[in-house]
Design an enzyme around this catalytic site. Structure first.
Site, short mmCIF file in Angstrom:
data_model
loop_
_atom_site.label_atom_id
_atom_site.label_comp_id
_atom_site.label_asym_id
_atom_site.label_seq_id
_atom_site.Cartn_x
_atom_site.Cartn_y
_atom_site.Cartn_z
N HIS A 110 -4.65 -7.00 6.79
CA HIS A 110 -5.74 -6.20 6.22
C HIS A 110 -6.94 -7.04 5.77
O HIS A 110 -6.93 -8.26 5.89
CB HIS A 110 -5.19 -5.31 5.11
N SER A 130 -3.95 -1.63 0.52
CA SER A 130 -2.88 -2.52 0.99
C SER A 130 -3.43 -3.93 1.11
O SER A 130 -4.56 -4.13 1.56
CB SER A 130 -2.40 -2.05 2.37
N ASP A 139 -6.93 0.59 4.76
CA ASP A 139 -7.65 -0.15 5.81
C ASP A 139 -9.14 -0.25 5.51
O ASP A 139 -9.92 -0.53 6.42
CB ASP A 139 -7.48 0.57 7.16
N GLY A 192 0.84 -1.20 0.00
CA GLY A 192 0.00 0.00 0.00
C GLY A 192 0.87 1.25 0.00
O GLY A 192 0.53 2.26 -0.62
N SER A 193 2.00 1.18 0.70
CA SER A 193 2.93 2.32 0.74
C SER A 193 3.40 2.64 -0.67
O SER A 193 3.48 3.82 -1.06
CB SER A 193 4.15 1.98 1.61
C1 LIG Z 1 -3.80 3.93 6.49
C2 LIG Z 1 -2.63 3.18 5.94
N1 LIG Z 1 -2.00 3.66 4.86
C3 LIG Z 1 -0.96 3.01 4.30
C4 LIG Z 1 -0.51 1.81 4.81
C5 LIG Z 1 0.64 1.11 4.16
O1 LIG Z 1 0.29 -0.14 3.63
P1 LIG Z 1 1.42 -1.27 3.45
O2 LIG Z 1 1.73 -1.81 4.81
O3 LIG Z 1 0.82 -2.29 2.55
O4 LIG Z 1 2.59 -0.61 2.84
C6 LIG Z 1 -1.13 1.28 5.95
C7 LIG Z 1 -0.64 0.02 6.52
O5 LIG Z 1 -1.12 -0.53 7.45
C8 LIG Z 1 -2.21 1.98 6.53
O6 LIG Z 1 -2.84 1.52 7.62
#
Ligand SMILES: Cc1ncc(COP(=O)(O)O)c(C=O)c1O
Length: 416
Positions: free
Chosen positions: A218, A213, A192, A85-86
């Protein structure tokens, strides 16, 4: 392997999965009640095994199929998978900054987002040399306050990054109106909030890009992974290129372009096994969302009697949350601290987590940055007073009763 051999292998996996998954039988007080847990079975394992037997490991047919099905689920034209997700968030802003996009974002432009956020959500703005502007959240929803958003807009403001906190959709009628009136790009952080909707429309379909993500904690998972959902046909080839080393979007279709690089890219791809798992999990997502909603309601119903001291978020009118967890805030007048309650729950083997990065400005990583913000009384309050417990679909009524019972035990020690 022959068809009958594969059939035999599938049956064997089904038998083993039935015995082994979930990994632990719940024993109150002995088994941890997790804040999140992936829920998968023989369908996912068989799909991954089948995918391995194709001999193809990198992104391929299953990945493209997953992208189409996820776009359809969200109600978007396209989706592009990423390794997290990042990464999805980082790519969304990288694409909006590209000169290939009309009226593109420029270095130093402002992006308004919630102060109650996850660090990599904020970092997607900072790492693209844009300036984040943080706004306070509302006490009932934990989401950014549209009125404050409007007050913080300056002539430098070019985009909104809307975060649906822990699965609770923001007031998208107001936020889309603001984006339109002020000519702002709109990116949704739905990491989320898979399956949540506002006025019947799924989150991730409101703006220029929706970022999801698929991390193990999740709503549904491929272990790690993410996706960008898009309605803007110009962004699709650009993001596809940016996530694929900068290769031209036609590099895999046109042999003459196989080594043609048209953007300054990253490598943020998944492997085909993840898509195999994701396709199976996606089928289960509607059921998962409903189970999360039921579990959330049962837990809140069980704890409502303590509302002198505890409060819980509520949905906006027209919103349907896909609760990631049950956020709990300890009111100002409570005769106990958050630490006391969390420690008590930990000793009872009930996992808790604080709200993502809390007021992210209080994190040491941002100490050297000058970040403009509104006043943040509610975010600060949540930073010190809130936490969450799980409501994931693997939680049984027995676990929920146990959680409620333990809260009752704690409260009876505090005059309730
Ligand atoms: C609100 C939110 N944005 C972004 C992310 C990032 O997702 P990822 O862990 O897949 O990189 C998270 C991860 O928990 C999140 O809770």
């Amino acid at each position: 392997m022959t068809e009958p051999e594969i059939g035999e292998l599938h049956s064997l996996i089904e038998r083993i999965a039935k015995k082994k998954l979930p990994a632990e039988k719940f024993v109150p007080g002995k088994t941890t009640v997790n804040y999140a847990a992936p829920l998968f079975g023989a369908e996912e394992i068989n799909a991954v095994v089948d995918s391995l037997f194709t001999g193809w490991l990198a992104e391929g047919k299953l990945t493209r199929k997953f992208e189409q099905e996820f776009a359809k689920y969200v109600g978007c034209r396209d989706s592009i998978v990423t390794n997290s997700g990042s990464s999805a968030l980082l790519l969304a802003f990288a694409a909006l900054k590209s000169p290939r996009i009309e009226n593109n974002l420029k270095e130093g432009d402002e992006v308004i987002t919630s102060a109650l956020t996850f660090p990599t959500s904020l970092n997607s703005v900072i790492l693209n040399s844009l300036n984040p502007v943080l706004v306070d959240v509302e006490r009932h929803s934990y989401n950014m306050n549209p009125k404050t958003v409007e007050e913080m807009i300056t002539r430098k403001t070019r985009a909104l990054l809307v975060l649906h906190h822990l699965g609770n959709p923001c007031r998208m009628d107001e936020l889309t109106r603001i984006a339109k009136e002020h000519n702002l790009f709109l990116v949704e952080d739905c990491c989320d909030a898979h399956g949540a909707s506002f006025n019947g429309k799924r989150v991730g379909s409101f703006g220029d890009a929706g970022c999801f993500s698929f991390y193990a904690a999740h709503a549904f998972t491929m272990g790690e992974g993410g996706s960008i959902t898009l309605n803007n046909e110009k962004l699709y080839p650009l993001i596809y290129s940016l996530k694929t080393c900068g290769l031209d979007e036609n590099a895999f279709k046109d042999p003459s372009k196989r080594t043609l690089y048209t953007s300054i890219g990253y490598k943020m791809r998944i492997i085909e096994l993840q898509a195999a798992m994701g396709l199976q999990q996606l089928k289960k997502l509607p059921g998962f969302v409903e189970k999360r909603r039921q579990n959330f309601s049962k837990i809140v119903k069980g704890l409502k009697k303590f509302s002198d001291f505890l409060e819980f978020p509520t949905e906006e009118k027209g919103a349907k949350a896909a609760w990631f967890s049950v956020p709990i805030t300890i009111k100002e007048n409570a005769p106990f601290s958050r630490t006391e309650l969390i420690d008590f729950l930990r000793n009872a083997r009930i996992e808790t987590r604080l709200l993502l990065g809390g007021n992210v400005l209080k994190q040491p990583a941002y100490a050297g940055f000058k970040i403009r913000s509104s006043s943040l009384p509610v975010t600060d309050f949540f930073h010190s007073q809130s936490f969450y417990v799980g409501c994931h679909p693997g939680m049984t009524d027995e676990m929920i009763d146990y959680v409620v019972e333990k809260f009752e035990g704690f409260m009876s020690g505090h005059g309730k």
